[in-house]
Design an enzyme around this catalytic site. Structure first.
Site, PDB file in Angstrom:
ATOM      1  CB  THR A  20      -1.049  -0.043   1.189  1.00 24.44           C
ATOM      2  OG1 THR A  20      -1.876   1.032   1.229  1.00 24.44           O
ATOM      3  CG2 THR A  20      -0.237   0.165   2.653  1.00 24.44           C
ATOM      4  N   GLY A  21       0.304   2.447  -0.267  1.00 26.14           N
ATOM      5  CA  GLY A  21       0.875   3.496  -0.092  1.00 26.14           C
ATOM      6  C   GLY A  21       2.233   3.845  -0.801  1.00 26.14           C
ATOM      7  CE1 TYR A 159       6.619   7.403  11.421  1.00 26.61           C
ATOM      8  CE2 TYR A 159       6.883   9.647  11.322  1.00 26.61           C
ATOM      9  CZ  TYR A 159       6.726   8.541  10.641  1.00 26.61           C
ATOM     10  OH  TYR A 159       6.933   8.657   9.298  1.00 26.61           O
TER      11      TYR A 159
END
Length: 285
Positions: A20-21, A159
């Site tokens: 994906t992406g 993150y």
């Protein structure tokens, strides 16, 4: 960029998180120009669906970066299939993912950095077998806010820290690859509408999608810095690519600068050594 794709026709590229992406856009662009792509993904069903949309030049290996046992199994499977890897693209990532990995590390740091560190170490001899091969690690603008104590990776979290670790790893690998004929580069996508924020709040997801749409940053646009790092014949060992426009959110892929912390040679070395201990892998460089 199209003229550069001719240089990777017939070669083997391995892309993590390619179902994906940005990972999917990267793998599809390479496959459309004759590269044989391996989609290394946690969800095998989604990966096979993505491979069918890419075409006959795509294959799948199941890789769960949140489990070092899975990383080892996937690397062994890939090594059995391929005796050479021309492009190793460390793209997969999570943000705001809860909990810890199977090995007890905070999920974002464990997946985004430690999983990719072990994956690269276990496959690096296959990459080194190819003159002109490259390892491309995908970071983020968020790395500028990251902090890491390499002596205590069990406590590493968030993150930004994981994205700083991606760059520290890429730059340390740059030094270790000098003279080998293989290069380590890094890239970041700027702002792009992808599924990476699926674990975030609805408000945060909505804000991210709105920004991405305002700036026209589709996954295909977000993949361009990664693709330039992977295939531009003029790209050099140690370079970092991102959008060259406003705040590095949009624009054509260009060499960009990363934070001073990411260039701390001592921190790079200590994180490398700490990552070896944390993952229990060896490395040929």
């Amino acid at each position: 960029m199209n003229k550069w794709f001719r240089l990777v026709r017939g070669r083997v590229a391995v892309v993590t998180g390619a179902n994906t992406g940005i990972g999917f856009a990267t793998a599809r662009a390479l496959a459309e120009h004759g590269t044989r792509v391996v989609l290394a993904c946690r969800d095998a069903r989604k990966a096979h669906d993505a491979a069918s949309r890419i075409g006959p030049g795509a294959e799948v290996v199941r890789l769960d970066l949140a489990s070092l046992a899975s990383v080892r199994e996937a690397a062994a499977e890939l090594r059995a299939r391929h005796d050479r890897i021309d492009l190793l693209i460390n793209n997969a990532g999570v943000t705001n993912a809860p909990g810890r990995t199977a090995d007890g590390f905070e999920t974002q740091f464990g997946v985004n950095h430690l999983g990719h560190f072990a994956w690269t170490a276990l496959l690096l001899d296959r990459v080194l077998a190819v003159p002109g091969s490259r390892v491309v690690t995908v970071s983020s603008i968020a790395h500028r806010f990251g902090r890491i104590d390499p002596e205590d990776l069990r406590a590493a979290s968030g993150y930004p820290a994981s994205k700083l670790a991606n760059l520290l790893f890429a730059y340390e690998l740059t030094k270790r690859l000098r003279g080998t004929g293989t290069a380590s580069l890094a890239a970041h996508p700027g702002g792009a509408a992808t599924e990476i924020f699926r674990h975030s709040s609805a408000v945060f997801r909505g804000a991210n999608l709105a920004i991405a749409r305002v700036f026209g940053r589709t996954p295909a646009m977000g993949a361009l810095p990664t693709l330039r790092a992977a295939i531009d014949p003029g790209a050099s060992n140690g370079e970092y690519y991102g959008p060259g426009g406003l705040f590095e959110i949009r624009g054509c892929p260009e060499p960009v600068k990363s934070s001073a912390r990411s260039h701390d040679a001592g921190l790079q070395k200590r994180l490398w050594e700490g990552s070896l201990r944390a993952t229990g892998v060896g490395c040929p460089v």
